[in-house]
Design a protein around this motif. Structure first.
Motif, PDB file in Angstrom:
ATOM      1  N   GLY A 150       0.819  -1.219   0.000  1.00 17.89           N
ATOM      2  CA  GLY A 150       0.000   0.000   0.000  1.00 17.89           C
ATOM      3  C   GLY A 150       0.844   1.257   0.000  1.00 17.89           C
ATOM      4  N   LEU A 151       1.879   1.284   0.847  1.00 19.21           N
ATOM      5  CA  LEU A 151       2.753   2.453   0.921  1.00 19.21           C
ATOM      6  C   LEU A 151       3.466   2.680  -0.413  1.00 19.21           C
ATOM      7  CD1 LEU A 151       4.426   2.154   4.455  1.00 19.21           C
ATOM      8  CD2 LEU A 151       2.530   3.631   3.783  1.00 19.21           C
ATOM      9  N   ASN A 152       3.914   1.600  -1.013  1.00 19.73           N
ATOM     10  CA  ASN A 152       4.632   1.719  -2.287  1.00 19.73           C
ATOM     11  C   ASN A 152       3.724   2.158  -3.432  1.00 19.73           C
ATOM     12  OD1 ASN A 152       7.152   0.986  -1.261  1.00 19.73           O
ATOM     13  ND2 ASN A 152       6.678  -1.192  -1.424  1.00 19.73           N
ATOM     14  N   SER A 153       2.401   2.034  -3.229  1.00 16.79           N
ATOM     15  CA  SER A 153       1.460   2.423  -4.290  1.00 16.79           C
ATOM     16  C   SER A 153       1.105   3.905  -4.230  1.00 16.79           C
ATOM     17  CB  SER A 153       0.178   1.587  -4.179  1.00 16.79           C
ATOM     18  OG  SER A 153      -0.590   2.018  -3.055  1.00 16.79           O
ATOM     19  N   ILE A 154       1.504   4.583  -3.142  1.00 21.57           N
ATOM     20  CA  ILE A 154       1.178   6.009  -3.002  1.00 21.57           C
ATOM     21  C   ILE A 154       2.073   6.828  -3.933  1.00 21.57           C
ATOM     22  CG2 ILE A 154       1.094   7.979  -1.434  1.00 21.57           C
ATOM     23  CD1 ILE A 154       0.618   6.016   0.867  1.00 21.57           C
ATOM     24  N   SER A 155       1.458   7.644  -4.750  1.00 25.47           N
ATOM     25  CA  SER A 155       2.215   8.446  -5.723  1.00 25.47           C
ATOM     26  C   SER A 155       2.388   9.891  -5.236  1.00 25.47           C
ATOM     27  CB  SER A 155       1.490   8.459  -7.062  1.00 25.47           C
ATOM     28  OG  SER A 155       0.245   9.164  -6.940  1.00 25.47           O
ATOM     29  N   LYS A 156       3.256  10.619  -5.914  1.00 28.96           N
ATOM     30  CA  LYS A 156       3.451  12.035  -5.599  1.00 28.96           C
ATOM     31  C   LYS A 156       2.157  12.812  -5.848  1.00 28.96           C
ATOM     32  CE  LYS A 156       8.454  12.351  -6.256  1.00 28.96           C
ATOM     33  NZ  LYS A 156       9.556  12.975  -7.014  1.00 28.96           N
ATOM     34  N   ALA A 157       1.420  12.380  -6.853  1.00 25.13           N
ATOM     35  CA  ALA A 157       0.141  13.045  -7.173  1.00 25.13           C
ATOM     36  C   ALA A 157      -0.852  12.855  -6.028  1.00 25.13           C
ATOM     37  CB  ALA A 157      -0.440  12.467  -8.458  1.00 25.13           C
ATOM     38  N   ASP A 158      -0.858  11.655  -5.422  1.00 30.06           N
ATOM     39  CA  ASP A 158      -1.735  11.387  -4.275  1.00 30.06           C
ATOM     40  C   ASP A 158      -1.414  12.334  -3.126  1.00 30.06           C
ATOM     41  OD1 ASP A 158      -2.969   9.220  -5.547  1.00 30.06           O
ATOM     42  OD2 ASP A 158      -1.497   7.787  -4.790  1.00 30.06           O
ATOM     43  N   ILE A 159      -0.123  12.495  -2.875  1.00 26.79           N
ATOM     44  CA  ILE A 159       0.319  13.351  -1.765  1.00 26.79           C
ATOM     45  C   ILE A 159      -0.025  14.813  -2.043  1.00 26.79           C
ATOM     46  CG2 ILE A 159       2.339  14.148  -0.471  1.00 26.79           C
ATOM     47  CD1 ILE A 159       3.577  11.372  -1.033  1.00 26.79           C
ATOM     48  N   SER A 160       0.213  15.237  -3.279  1.00 23.06           N
ATOM     49  CA  SER A 160      -0.106  16.633  -3.662  1.00 23.06           C
ATOM     50  C   SER A 160      -1.594  16.905  -3.500  1.00 23.06           C
ATOM     51  CB  SER A 160       0.312  16.891  -5.111  1.00 23.06           C
ATOM     52  OG  SER A 160       1.705  16.756  -5.249  1.00 23.06           O
ATOM     53  N   GLU A 161      -2.409  15.922  -3.863  1.00 20.51           N
ATOM     54  CA  GLU A 161      -3.865  16.054  -3.749  1.00 20.51           C
ATOM     55  C   GLU A 161      -4.284  16.236  -2.287  1.00 20.51           C
ATOM     56  OE1 GLU A 161      -7.648  13.159  -4.606  1.00 20.51           O
ATOM     57  OE2 GLU A 161      -6.007  13.066  -6.057  1.00 20.51           O
TER      58      GLU A 161
ATOM     59  N   SER B 276       9.617  16.726   1.109  1.00 18.71           N
ATOM     60  CA  SER B 276      10.082  15.736   0.126  1.00 18.71           C
ATOM     61  C   SER B 276      10.414  14.408   0.795  1.00 18.71           C
ATOM     62  CB  SER B 276      11.325  16.261  -0.597  1.00 18.71           C
ATOM     63  OG  SER B 276      12.350  16.557   0.347  1.00 18.71           O
ATOM     64  N   ASP B 277      10.559  14.434   2.125  1.00 20.41           N
ATOM     65  CA  ASP B 277      10.904  13.218   2.875  1.00 20.41           C
ATOM     66  C   ASP B 277       9.699  12.493   3.443  1.00 20.41           C
ATOM     67  OD1 ASP B 277      13.588  13.408   2.486  1.00 20.41           O
ATOM     68  OD2 ASP B 277      13.955  14.609   4.284  1.00 20.41           O
ATOM     69  N   PHE B 278       8.494  12.971   3.134  1.00 22.50           N
ATOM     70  CA  PHE B 278       7.313  12.393   3.786  1.00 22.50           C
ATOM     71  C   PHE B 278       7.223  10.876   3.624  1.00 22.50           C
ATOM     72  CE2 PHE B 278       2.786  11.048   3.101  1.00 22.50           C
ATOM     73  CZ  PHE B 278       2.505  10.863   4.442  1.00 22.50           C
ATOM     74  N   LEU B 279       7.165  10.413   2.373  1.00 22.41           N
ATOM     75  CA  LEU B 279       7.021   8.969   2.158  1.00 22.41           C
ATOM     76  C   LEU B 279       8.216   8.203   2.690  1.00 22.41           C
ATOM     77  CD1 LEU B 279       5.324   8.051  -1.233  1.00 22.41           C
ATOM     78  CD2 LEU B 279       4.689   7.362   1.068  1.00 22.41           C
TER      79      LEU B 279
ATOM     80  N   SER C  63     -10.086   8.528   0.550  1.00 23.18           N
ATOM     81  CA  SER C  63      -8.761   8.593  -0.077  1.00 23.18           C
ATOM     82  C   SER C  63      -8.087   7.225  -0.079  1.00 23.18           C
ATOM     83  CB  SER C  63      -7.876   9.602   0.680  1.00 23.18           C
ATOM     84  OG  SER C  63      -6.519   9.423   0.383  1.00 23.18           O
ATOM     85  N   ARG C  64      -7.645   6.799  -1.279  1.00 20.68           N
ATOM     86  CA  ARG C  64      -6.936   5.517  -1.381  1.00 20.68           C
ATOM     87  C   ARG C  64      -5.570   5.606  -0.709  1.00 20.68           C
ATOM     88  NH1 ARG C  64      -9.857   1.044  -2.142  1.00 20.68           N
ATOM     89  NH2 ARG C  64     -11.597   1.528  -3.495  1.00 20.68           N
ATOM     90  N   ALA C  65      -4.931   6.760  -0.832  1.00 20.38           N
ATOM     91  CA  ALA C  65      -3.618   6.939  -0.201  1.00 20.38           C
ATOM     92  C   ALA C  65      -3.752   6.838   1.318  1.00 20.38           C
ATOM     93  CB  ALA C  65      -3.022   8.288  -0.594  1.00 20.38           C
ATOM     94  N   CYS C  66      -4.810   7.462   1.855  1.00 19.76           N
ATOM     95  CA  CYS C  66      -5.027   7.406   3.308  1.00 19.76           C
ATOM     96  C   CYS C  66      -5.414   5.996   3.745  1.00 19.76           C
ATOM     97  CB  CYS C  66      -6.096   8.416   3.728  1.00 19.76           C
ATOM     98  SG  CYS C  66      -5.454  10.099   3.809  1.00 19.76           S
ATOM     99  N   GLN C  67      -6.077   5.254   2.867  1.00 15.35           N
ATOM    100  CA  GLN C  67      -6.378   3.859   3.192  1.00 15.35           C
ATOM    101  C   GLN C  67      -5.071   3.092   3.426  1.00 15.35           C
ATOM    102  OE1 GLN C  67      -7.853   1.458  -0.036  1.00 15.35           O
ATOM    103  NE2 GLN C  67      -8.623  -0.155   1.315  1.00 15.35           N
ATOM    104  N   SER C  68      -4.085   3.309   2.550  1.00 14.31           N
ATOM    105  CA  SER C  68      -2.786   2.638   2.691  1.00 14.31           C
ATOM    106  C   SER C  68      -2.078   3.068   3.977  1.00 14.31           C
ATOM    107  CB  SER C  68      -1.899   2.947   1.484  1.00 14.31           C
ATOM    108  OG  SER C  68      -2.473   2.423   0.305  1.00 14.31           O
ATOM    109  N   LEU C  69      -2.158   4.351   4.296  1.00 16.22           N
ATOM    110  CA  LEU C  69      -1.534   4.848   5.538  1.00 16.22           C
ATOM    111  C   LEU C  69      -2.242   4.278   6.763  1.00 16.22           C
ATOM    112  CD1 LEU C  69      -1.006   8.557   4.428  1.00 16.22           C
ATOM    113  CD2 LEU C  69       0.806   6.908   4.938  1.00 16.22           C
TER     114      LEU C  69
END
Length: 333
Positions: free
Chosen positions: A58-69, A107-110, A147-153
């Motif tokens: 899940g973490l590896n699936s999070i993209s920069k676009a997801d974070i920007s969103e 830039s270090d978030f992920l 949010s799919r990114a938040c689901q992974s987190l």
């Protein structure tokens, strides 16, 4: 340079592995004084490995676009605010949205998440994270709706808690029997208290006054909530995290689902305020208490913090804290 200046490097300590690079290798190396993994049967080991692998994927699936969103959200959905508060908590940061946005902008978030060393997680970090993981709405399937990114987190947070519990042989006690609470007349309420526990008999004058003051403040706050305040909250399609969190806590103690759709339905009921003011605190069950306490232990569920988003929610938050305090005194917790 080291020879010239007679610098002696201290021996490197035992390397501790990073979080989710290889769950199987991670588990194989684990043990130590606790030996938590030695007690796992094959099925339990596979279950834990599966949770870690799923979190890693899940973490590896999070993209920069997801974070920007996520970072672009000025007022995030409650599920997003809650997830980022949990992530901030385990990373030792303040749990407000301003801090979360700053973290998302780094830039270090992920890297800080993926590189978090689960083997070095402290008891304080575990307890902070467990407070979120015990909330009904902090469920990956529920979070995924926002949010799919938040689901992974969220899955990562749950995996960390599970890992820590196995490592330190922590067994969560089964949820005990449940019970139900008003603030019509706090003084009369206290005067009638006692019963088998006799919690109030042990209070000195100052403690009794402090409890009465909390109950009176809660009563006053509830009575100050107007129909316009409730209509304003109900009109929110995507409420600020503080509003979503407060209404989730209110729903939890009233035995309802803690999602925003249920909260809006509750706010639209003509009985909403009556059900809150008329809640019988002397019949509050242990299950209700534990559900409510999970919210009251969160740093961001503080009346002063909630007040920045809604005065009505500030009053509801004070009521929740007063209920927890009352129950603890009553049952000598």
């Amino acid at each position: 340079y080291q020879v010239l200046h007679k610098i002696v490097e201290p021996p490197s300590p035992e390397p501790q592995s990073a979080p989710f690079d290889d769950p199987e290798e991670e588990l194989a190396d684990m043990g130590g004084p606790e030996g938590g993994f030695d007690d796992l049967d094959e099925e339990e080991r596979r279950e834990l490995e599966k949770a870690l692998e799923k979190a890693a994927k899940g973490l590896n699936s999070i993209s920069k676009a997801d974070i920007s969103e996520l970072k672009a959200l000025v007022s995030p959905p409650p599920a997003v605010g809650l997830t980022m508060a949990a992530v901030c908590a385990v990373l030792g940061l303040s749990t407000d949205w301003a801090t979360a946005r700053k973290l998302l902008g780094s830039s270090d978030f992920l890297r800080s998440v993926i590189g978090f060393d689960k083997d070095k997680m402290t008891q304080r970090q575990y307890k902070a994270l467990r407070s979120y993981c015990k909330l009904a709405e902090f469920d990956p399937a529920h979070i995924a709706r926002s949010s799919r990114a938040c689901q992974s987190l969220c899955e990562w947070c749950h995996a960390l808690v599970k890992y820590y519990q196995v490592l330190h042989k922590i067994v969560e006690p089964p949820s005990p029997e449940p019970q139900s609470a008003p603030f019509d007349d706090p003084e009369e309420e206290l005067a009638d208290m006692g019963g088998p526990e006799g919690g109030f008999d042990d209070l000195d004058e100052e403690e009794r006054r402090e409890l009465e003051k909390a109950l009176e403040k809660a009563a006053k706050g509830l009575n100050s909530i107007s129909k316009a305040d409730i209509s304003e909250l109900k009109a929110l399609v995507s409420p600020p995290p503080a509003v979503g969190l407060t209404m989730a806590a209110v729903c939890a103690v009233l035995g309802l689902s803690t999602d925003w759709a249920t909260a809006r339905k509750l706010l639209g009921s003509s009985d909403f305020l009556r059900s809150v003011i008329g809640f019988d605190k002397d019949k509050m069950t242990q299950r209700q208490y534990k559900a409510l306490r999970s919210y009251c232990k969160l740093a961001e569920f503080d009346p002063a913090h909630i007040a920045r988003s809604s005065r009505a929610c500030q009053s509801l938050c004070e009521w929740c804290h007063a209920l927890v305090k009352y129950y603890q005194v009553l049952h000598k917790i």
